[in-house]
Design a protein around this motif. Structure first.
Motif, PDB file in Angstrom:
ATOM      1  N   GLN A 261       0.849  -1.192   0.000  1.00 63.28           N
ATOM      2  CA  GLN A 261       0.000   0.000   0.000  1.00 63.28           C
ATOM      3  C   GLN A 261       0.880   1.236   0.000  1.00 63.28           C
ATOM      4  O   GLN A 261       1.977   1.221   0.554  1.00 63.28           O
ATOM      5  N   VAL A 262       0.406   2.298  -0.638  1.00 69.46           N
ATOM      6  CA  VAL A 262       1.160   3.548  -0.692  1.00 69.46           C
ATOM      7  C   VAL A 262       0.315   4.685  -0.142  1.00 69.46           C
ATOM      8  O   VAL A 262      -0.918   4.646  -0.180  1.00 69.46           O
ATOM      9  N   SER A 263       0.992   5.683   0.375  1.00 72.63           N
ATOM     10  CA  SER A 263       0.319   6.877   0.883  1.00 72.63           C
ATOM     11  C   SER A 263       1.264   8.056   0.740  1.00 72.63           C
ATOM     12  O   SER A 263       2.475   7.901   0.587  1.00 72.63           O
ATOM     13  N   TYR A 264       0.681   9.251   0.775  1.00 70.28           N
ATOM     14  CA  TYR A 264       1.460  10.483   0.763  1.00 70.28           C
ATOM     15  C   TYR A 264       0.638  11.563   1.449  1.00 70.28           C
ATOM     16  O   TYR A 264      -0.544  11.373   1.755  1.00 70.28           O
ATOM     17  N   ALA A 265       1.261  12.703   1.709  1.00 69.38           N
ATOM     18  CA  ALA A 265       0.671  13.713   2.592  1.00 69.38           C
ATOM     19  C   ALA A 265      -0.675  14.215   2.093  1.00 69.38           C
ATOM     20  O   ALA A 265      -1.611  14.358   2.874  1.00 69.38           O
ATOM     21  N   SER A 266      -0.802  14.479   0.807  1.00 71.21           N
ATOM     22  CA  SER A 266      -2.035  15.084   0.280  1.00 71.21           C
ATOM     23  C   SER A 266      -2.974  14.059  -0.335  1.00 71.21           C
ATOM     24  O   SER A 266      -3.805  14.420  -1.158  1.00 71.21           O
ATOM     25  N   LEU A 267      -2.839  12.794   0.053  1.00 71.03           N
ATOM     26  CA  LEU A 267      -3.681  11.746  -0.517  1.00 71.03           C
ATOM     27  C   LEU A 267      -5.138  11.977  -0.142  1.00 71.03           C
ATOM     28  O   LEU A 267      -5.469  12.173   1.026  1.00 71.03           O
ATOM     29  N   ASP A 268      -6.001  11.946  -1.134  1.00 66.97           N
ATOM     30  CA  ASP A 268      -7.424  12.142  -0.927  1.00 66.97           C
ATOM     31  C   ASP A 268      -8.133  10.809  -1.145  1.00 66.97           C
ATOM     32  O   ASP A 268      -8.257  10.339  -2.274  1.00 66.97           O
ATOM     33  N   ALA A 294       6.094  -2.724  -7.261  1.00 63.75           N
ATOM     34  CA  ALA A 294       4.713  -3.137  -7.053  1.00 63.75           C
ATOM     35  C   ALA A 294       3.855  -2.512  -8.141  1.00 63.75           C
ATOM     36  O   ALA A 294       4.084  -1.373  -8.549  1.00 63.75           O
ATOM     37  N   THR A 295       2.873  -3.271  -8.620  1.00 58.61           N
ATOM     38  CA  THR A 295       1.995  -2.817  -9.693  1.00 58.61           C
ATOM     39  C   THR A 295       0.650  -2.408  -9.111  1.00 58.61           C
ATOM     40  O   THR A 295       0.053  -3.149  -8.328  1.00 58.61           O
ATOM     41  N   PHE A 296       0.178  -1.210  -9.513  1.00 60.51           N
ATOM     42  CA  PHE A 296      -1.087  -0.668  -9.031  1.00 60.51           C
ATOM     43  C   PHE A 296      -1.999  -0.392 -10.222  1.00 60.51           C
ATOM     44  O   PHE A 296      -1.535   0.082 -11.265  1.00 60.51           O
ATOM     45  N   ASP A 297      -3.298  -0.655 -10.057  1.00 65.27           N
ATOM     46  CA  ASP A 297      -4.260  -0.386 -11.133  1.00 65.27           C
ATOM     47  C   ASP A 297      -4.329   1.104 -11.454  1.00 65.27           C
ATOM     48  O   ASP A 297      -4.441   1.495 -12.609  1.00 65.27           O
ATOM     49  N   ASN A 298      -4.310   1.937 -10.403  1.00 61.35           N
ATOM     50  CA  ASN A 298      -4.309   3.400 -10.570  1.00 61.35           C
ATOM     51  C   ASN A 298      -5.486   3.890 -11.408  1.00 61.35           C
ATOM     52  O   ASN A 298      -5.345   4.776 -12.254  1.00 61.35           O
ATOM     53  N   ALA A 299      -6.665   3.292 -11.161  1.00 60.62           N
ATOM     54  CA  ALA A 299      -7.839   3.656 -11.957  1.00 60.62           C
ATOM     55  C   ALA A 299      -8.230   5.119 -11.771  1.00 60.62           C
ATOM     56  O   ALA A 299      -8.755   5.754 -12.691  1.00 60.62           O
ATOM     57  N   ASP A 300      -7.972   5.687 -10.590  1.00 58.97           N
ATOM     58  CA  ASP A 300      -8.355   7.072 -10.311  1.00 58.97           C
ATOM     59  C   ASP A 300      -7.191   8.051 -10.469  1.00 58.97           C
ATOM     60  O   ASP A 300      -7.283   9.212 -10.050  1.00 58.97           O
ATOM     61  N   ASN A 301      -6.069   7.596 -11.048  1.00 57.80           N
ATOM     62  CA  ASN A 301      -4.886   8.453 -11.257  1.00 57.80           C
ATOM     63  C   ASN A 301      -4.366   9.050  -9.962  1.00 57.80           C
ATOM     64  O   ASN A 301      -3.831  10.167  -9.943  1.00 57.80           O
ATOM     65  N   ALA A 302      -4.490   8.317  -8.857  1.00 53.66           N
ATOM     66  CA  ALA A 302      -3.974   8.816  -7.586  1.00 53.66           C
ATOM     67  C   ALA A 302      -2.453   8.847  -7.565  1.00 53.66           C
ATOM     68  O   ALA A 302      -1.858   9.633  -6.829  1.00 53.66           O
ATOM     69  N   LEU A 303      -1.813   8.006  -8.365  1.00 50.64           N
ATOM     70  CA  LEU A 303      -0.350   7.961  -8.429  1.00 50.64           C
ATOM     71  C   LEU A 303       0.106   8.588  -9.742  1.00 50.64           C
ATOM     72  O   LEU A 303      -0.523   8.405 -10.781  1.00 50.64           O
ATOM     73  N   TRP A 304       1.236   9.298  -9.675  1.00 52.32           N
ATOM     74  CA  TRP A 304       1.720  10.055 -10.830  1.00 52.32           C
ATOM     75  C   TRP A 304       3.210   9.770 -11.011  1.00 52.32           C
ATOM     76  O   TRP A 304       3.955   9.725 -10.027  1.00 52.32           O
TER      77      TRP A 304
END
Length: 408
Positions: A261-268, A294-304
């Protein structure tokens, strides 16, 4: 008659001497009272297990905040700093040299595979194709004439009218023109391919970057990069872990996907979750770490791409672990301890062995049972046996100022 010498005290001297005696007695009395107060204070002071002065057990209830020890499944995780990388990265170039006639997209937008991106001026390529077709028509006519000539010479040769030399020349001419026709057809195929290359399509699904060459410029084949496309769905997160975790990671991956799992300060929203898909084939000698992806689906473009994130890789889940709120854990001279609230609203300082911490909760290996109440705030005023008054959890939160009622 003899004269006797004598000293007679004046009234002022007698008053001064009497005042000095009273002042001396007062100072001695104050010193004795001060010493008694110090002795009394030292006898009545008690220290908490943490080595800090606490509140006497006989005083009034101490207001505290408290929480419950609970039993739940806790994931055991490895934390690392990761970097987001595109799943696929393509540098778009032109395969022919020519003038960039048209750009068919906006910078930064998403494109699909085979979407039209650029148009190179097709007129030179189209002209070359037409010329190749004309050459083919000419050479096919010559080839047909050579075939007829060869058939005529062949009949004469069979009838012993024509010489062997004439027969060989006719056959060679026929074969040469046959090769010319085949070459002309290859030139046409290449010219048609160049016409096709005047339209540049997207090779992948992804998001476009900066436009590097604008309309009107001459594009040199294979040298000029027109655009870079990053595939962001799915997407990679690359991170490094110490090499001592490598055997456990490989063992866990043999039994099934290893979650990260990943997280960052401004994660919504919720933390994106993916699976470890790559382990590097060597350990970095300079850092003693091994690189993972690690592979993520990123369907909502949360990762850049290029983003730095906190990665939590779950090795396994510990079942039925006893957890307490992390603020309940207090350091002491003999180790960590917690204040447990008993049924009679008094507290007991209980040593604990702590484990991993996650999401504001800490695993307690021993010392606390599920369902027991532990103090989470106000420990500095407590000593073993002190009576407490457990307050609601929102007691310490600042109250919002009351709004003034609007005049009717």
């Amino acid at each position: 008659m003899k004269a006797h010498s004598s000293v007679r005290a004046e009234p002022g001297c007698r008053l001064a001497c009497a005042g000095w005696l009273r002042h001396d007695r007062l100072q001695r009395s104050l010193a004795a009272l001060t010493a008694a107060a110090v002795v009394f204070s030292g006898c009545s002071r008690k220290e908490s297990p943490g080595g800090k002065p606490g509140r006497a057990a006989g005083a009034g209830p101490v207001p505290v905040l408290a929480g419950k020890a609970a039993q739940k499944n806790i994931p055991v995780q490895i934390l690392a700093i990761g970097n987001v990388q595109p799943f696929t990265k393509v540098a778009v170039r032109s395969q022919i040299t020519g003038q960039l006639a048209k750009v068919h997209f906006q910078e930064g937008e998403e494109v699909k595979r085979n979407d039209l991106l650029f148009t190179i001026d097709p007129r030179p390529s189209q002209t070359a194709l037409e010329q190749a077709k004309a050459n083919l028509a000419r050479d096919e006519a010559q080839f047909e004439n050579a075939r007829i000539e060869f058939e005529r010479v062949n009949k004469l040769f069979v009838a012993n009218i024509s010489s062997r030399d004439d027969y060989d020349k006719a056959q060679a001419n026929l074969n040469a023109l046959r090769g010319t026709v085949l070459a002309d057809r290859a030139v046409i195929t290449n010219a048609a391919l160049n016409v096709e290359f005047t339209s540049i399509h997207s090779p992948i699904d992804g998001r476009t970057g900066n436009l590097l060459v604008h309309e009107g410029n001459i594009v040199k084949a294979e040298d000029d990069v027109l655009l870079q496309i990053n595939q962001v769905r799915p997407i990679f997160v690359s991170f490094a872990v110490p090499e001592q975790f490598l055997p456990e990671i490989k063992r866990r991956m043999r039994s099934g996907p290893l979650q990260a799992q990943v997280s960052y300060a401004s994660l919504d929203g919720a933390s994106p979750s993916g699976n470890v898909s790559f382990i590097d084939n060597s350990v970095d000698l300079t850092t003693g770490t091994v690189q993972l992806k690690a592979t993520f689906d990123n369907a909502d473009n949360a990762l850049w791409p290029g983003q730095f994130v906190q990665v939590a890789m779950t090795l396994f889940e510990r079942a039925n672990a006893v957890v307490v709120p992390t603020p309940a854990i207090q350091p002491g001279q003999n180790g960590d301890f917690v204040f447990v609230v008993k049924a009679d609203q008094t507290v007991e300082a209980r040593p604990v062995v702590v484990g991993v911490a996650r999401d504001g909760e800490t695993v307690v290996e021993s010392g606390v049972k599920p369902g027991e109440t532990v103090v989470t705030d106000g420990q500095l005023r407590l000593v073993p046996g002190a009576r407490v008054d457990v307050k609601p959890s929102d007691t310490l939160k600042p109250k919002e100022p009351e709004r003034e009622e609007e005049a009717e």
